[in-house]
Design a protein around this motif. Structure first.
Motif, PDB file in Angstrom:
ATOM      1  N   LYS A  77       0.805  -1.249  -0.028  1.00 39.51           N
ATOM      2  CA  LYS A  77       0.098  -0.057  -0.170  1.00 39.51           C
ATOM      3  C   LYS A  77       0.935   1.192  -0.018  1.00 39.51           C
ATOM      4  CE  LYS A  77      -1.777   0.762   4.071  1.00 39.51           C
ATOM      5  NZ  LYS A  77      -2.986   0.804   5.149  1.00 39.51           N
ATOM      6  N   THR A 114     -14.881   3.833  -0.363  1.00 40.15           N
ATOM      7  CA  THR A 114     -15.355   3.229   0.589  1.00 40.15           C
ATOM      8  C   THR A 114     -15.808   4.183   1.827  1.00 40.15           C
ATOM      9  OG1 THR A 114     -15.363   1.281   2.214  1.00 40.15           O
ATOM     10  CG2 THR A 114     -13.323   2.347   1.468  1.00 40.15           C
ATOM     11  N   GLU A 115     -16.961   3.972   2.608  1.00 36.91           N
ATOM     12  CA  GLU A 115     -17.227   4.920   3.667  1.00 36.91           C
ATOM     13  C   GLU A 115     -16.538   4.042   4.977  1.00 36.91           C
ATOM     14  OE1 GLU A 115     -20.409   7.294   3.482  1.00 36.91           O
ATOM     15  OE2 GLU A 115     -19.094   7.158   1.514  1.00 36.91           O
ATOM     16  N   ALA A 116     -15.819   5.154   5.509  1.00 31.91           N
ATOM     17  CA  ALA A 116     -15.296   4.590   6.757  1.00 31.91           C
ATOM     18  C   ALA A 116     -15.682   5.725   7.902  1.00 31.91           C
ATOM     19  CB  ALA A 116     -13.621   4.866   6.634  1.00 31.91           C
ATOM     20  N   ALA A 117     -15.625   5.275   9.203  1.00 32.95           N
ATOM     21  CA  ALA A 117     -16.151   5.981  10.111  1.00 32.95           C
ATOM     22  C   ALA A 117     -15.017   6.499  10.651  1.00 32.95           C
ATOM     23  CB  ALA A 117     -16.988   5.182  11.287  1.00 32.95           C
ATOM     24  N   ARG A 132      -4.341   6.022  11.685  1.00 29.06           N
ATOM     25  CA  ARG A 132      -3.317   5.046  11.995  1.00 29.06           C
ATOM     26  C   ARG A 132      -3.687   3.802  11.191  1.00 29.06           C
ATOM     27  NH1 ARG A 132      -2.400   0.426  15.479  1.00 29.06           N
ATOM     28  NH2 ARG A 132      -5.005   0.461  15.501  1.00 29.06           N
ATOM     29  N   ASP A 133      -5.138   3.523  10.864  1.00 30.20           N
ATOM     30  CA  ASP A 133      -5.645   2.479  10.154  1.00 30.20           C
ATOM     31  C   ASP A 133      -5.157   2.603   8.699  1.00 30.20           C
ATOM     32  OD1 ASP A 133      -6.880   1.696  12.195  1.00 30.20           O
ATOM     33  OD2 ASP A 133      -9.094   1.830  11.232  1.00 30.20           O
ATOM     34  N   GLU A 140      -1.099   1.982   8.509  1.00 29.59           N
ATOM     35  CA  GLU A 140      -0.450   0.991   9.127  1.00 29.59           C
ATOM     36  C   GLU A 140      -0.052  -0.045   7.925  1.00 29.59           C
ATOM     37  OE1 GLU A 140      -0.532   0.564  12.684  1.00 29.59           O
ATOM     38  OE2 GLU A 140       0.365  -1.149  12.641  1.00 29.59           O
ATOM     39  N   TYR A 156     -24.271  -1.894  12.698  1.00 28.45           N
ATOM     40  CA  TYR A 156     -23.295  -2.595  13.769  1.00 28.45           C
ATOM     41  C   TYR A 156     -24.369  -3.839  14.217  1.00 28.45           C
ATOM     42  CZ  TYR A 156     -19.316   0.066  13.200  1.00 28.45           C
ATOM     43  OH  TYR A 156     -18.405   0.928  12.599  1.00 28.45           O
ATOM     44  N   ARG A 216     -15.100  -3.454  16.967  1.00 28.95           N
ATOM     45  CA  ARG A 216     -13.745  -3.817  16.737  1.00 28.95           C
ATOM     46  C   ARG A 216     -13.552  -5.440  16.052  1.00 28.95           C
ATOM     47  NH1 ARG A 216     -11.420   0.322  15.700  1.00 28.95           N
ATOM     48  NH2 ARG A 216      -9.432  -0.692  15.821  1.00 28.95           N
ATOM     49  N   ASP A 244      -7.960  -6.427  15.567  1.00 29.27           N
ATOM     50  CA  ASP A 244      -8.336  -5.129  15.161  1.00 29.27           C
ATOM     51  C   ASP A 244      -7.176  -4.378  14.605  1.00 29.27           C
ATOM     52  OD1 ASP A 244      -6.735  -4.669  17.288  1.00 29.27           O
ATOM     53  OD2 ASP A 244      -8.150  -3.670  18.478  1.00 29.27           O
ATOM     54  N   ASN A 245      -6.210  -5.107  14.120  1.00 33.18           N
ATOM     55  CA  ASN A 245      -5.324  -4.372  13.498  1.00 33.18           C
ATOM     56  C   ASN A 245      -5.287  -4.823  11.856  1.00 33.18           C
ATOM     57  OD1 ASN A 245      -4.190  -3.101  15.567  1.00 33.18           O
ATOM     58  ND2 ASN A 245      -3.245  -4.846  16.252  1.00 33.18           N
ATOM     59  N   GLU A 274      -5.450  -4.986   8.455  1.00 34.78           N
ATOM     60  CA  GLU A 274      -5.203  -3.919   7.273  1.00 34.78           C
ATOM     61  C   GLU A 274      -6.129  -3.839   6.288  1.00 34.78           C
ATOM     62  OE1 GLU A 274      -2.792  -6.116   8.026  1.00 34.78           O
ATOM     63  OE2 GLU A 274      -1.509  -5.229   9.583  1.00 34.78           O
ATOM     64  N   HIS A 296     -20.090  -0.694   5.288  1.00 35.96           N
ATOM     65  CA  HIS A 296     -19.011   0.453   5.632  1.00 35.96           C
ATOM     66  C   HIS A 296     -17.657  -0.491   6.177  1.00 35.96           C
ATOM     67  CE1 HIS A 296     -21.749   3.429   6.719  1.00 35.96           C
ATOM     68  NE2 HIS A 296     -20.638   4.270   7.278  1.00 35.96           N
ATOM     69  N   LEU A 297     -16.606   0.392   5.691  1.00 31.90           N
ATOM     70  CA  LEU A 297     -15.288  -0.631   6.136  1.00 31.90           C
ATOM     71  C   LEU A 297     -15.198  -0.965   7.323  1.00 31.90           C
ATOM     72  CD1 LEU A 297     -12.286  -0.830   4.675  1.00 31.90           C
ATOM     73  CD2 LEU A 297     -11.871   1.205   5.513  1.00 31.90           C
ATOM     74  N   ARG A 307     -14.365  -4.938   7.924  1.00 33.41           N
ATOM     75  CA  ARG A 307     -13.296  -5.599   8.787  1.00 33.41           C
ATOM     76  C   ARG A 307     -13.811  -6.564  10.016  1.00 33.41           C
ATOM     77  NH1 ARG A 307      -9.715  -0.816  11.191  1.00 33.41           N
ATOM     78  NH2 ARG A 307      -7.574  -1.561  10.047  1.00 33.41           N
TER      79      ARG A 307
END
Lengths: 212, 130
Positions: free
Chosen positions: A30, A56-59, A112-113, A116, B26, B34, B38-39, B41, B86-87, B91
């Protein structure tokens, strides 16, 4: 969509089948493209991506800097931000993803997401609005992510000397400052290669930033 | 510092309006915000395992969609886009499916020596772009 079992792939009885090893997914890599709003991030992603730019939608959670006026606890808000990205298949085993950061200069936990595992970042600069890229430069310096500053030549000419840009952004001599055209595929390609060459130096075992 | 606040005095958190035609995101994840890992990528590659493919007839809804989609490898972010999630939701669900063995995952290489080799390959690949 067809969710029924595919008729053209009859499965032999389990006893007749040798154990099938799972195929290994490709290696993901990436690069992050950052910069102020409207600086050309999505344009650059679109110029180089082999697929139409995906969104993409992210919170993004952020703790408000000021006290909530209705109470005494800091307000925590969740905003939805759009994340644009593209893809380049490098070879049979490597897929490169190019993620554009959301336009605003607020930095939630999503940063951070986003960064990373990234190989490096391209910070796009509009010399008429240099301030817009400070947050990205600060962030990448803080987390030790290799980056290159790329001045987008909107009208084909450079308004400021690159040395002036470097001075104004107060970036170190080891960080390249280049010019490019976010609309031109070859130009974006060259800018990404500059990021990777920078990343290669930083990644070489024994260098200051090779560990994480 | 935070720029102009366009969301008004109630803040963005209160302005969300429920859409009765859609499940709140959710709910799909059993209330967990989470993923187990939760890491994970957003570019991590996930692919359905042989076992996961065998489970497909017994799966439902989003879980089934993901396991079907990932017959070919996809990034977590691509799963979100392709299935309109949603991302964060993608995840969580993908993380669960990796934990249950339906999906296998390949994450970014972190070993510096391996990373250097990969970067060199990516540079060569970009150089060869038409």
């Amino acid at each position: 969509m067809d969710w029924t079992t595919s008729p053209e792939s009859p499965r032999p009885p389990p006893s007749a089948r040798p154990p099938v090893p799972d195929r290994r997914p490709p290696i993901p890599v990436k690069i992050v493209i950052a910069g102020g709003f409207g600086v050309g991030k999505t344009t650059a992603v679109a110029a180089i991506s082999e697929i139409p730019v995906l969104t993409t939608e992210a919170a993004m959670t952020e703790v408000a800097a000021e006290i909530d006026r209705t109470g005494h606890t800091p307000a925590k808000t969740v905003t939805t931000v759009a994340l644009d990205f593209g893809r380049i298949t490098i070879d049979s085993e490597i897929k490169l993803y190019i993620f554009g950061t959301p336009g605003q200069d607020r930095f939630g936990f999503m940063w951070r997401d986003l960064t990373e595992g990234a190989l490096g970042a391209l910070v796009i600069v509009d010399t008429r609005r240099l301030n817009d890229c400070y947050p990205a430069v600060d962030y990448f310096e803080k987390v030790g992510l290799p980056f290159v500053v790329a001045v987008n030549l909107f009208d084909g000419k450079l308004d400021h000397d690159l040395a002036d840009v470097r001075w104004a952004l107060a970036i170190g001599g080891s960080t390249p400052v280049i010019t490019f055209d976010a609309r031109a595929r070859h130009s974006v390609r060259d800018a990404l290669v500059a990021v990777l060459r920078r990343a290669l130096i930083e990644t070489t075992p024994g260098s200051a930033h090779s560990g994480r | 510092m935070t720029g102009e606040d366009a969301s008004g005095p109630t803040g963005a958190g209160q302005s969300w309006q429920p859409d009765p035609t859609r499940l709140p995101p959710y709910l799909l994840t059993g209330g967990r915000a989470r993923p187990i890992d939760d890491n994970l990528e957003i570019e991590a590659q996930v692919m359905t395992t042989v076992a996961g493919r065998g489970e497909l007839p017994r799966l439902h809804f989003e879980i089934r969609d993901i396991v079907a989609l990932c017959a070919e490898p996809h990034a977590v972010a691509e799963v979100a886009v392709r299935l309109g999630m949603h991302l964060g939701v993608a995840r969580v669900l993908v993380g669960d499916l990796v934990a249950t063995g339906h999906l296998t995952v390949r994450r970014p290489e972190l070993d510096p020596t391996m990373r250097a080799q990969i970067i060199e390959r990516v540079i060569r690949g970009l150089d060869n772009l038409a």
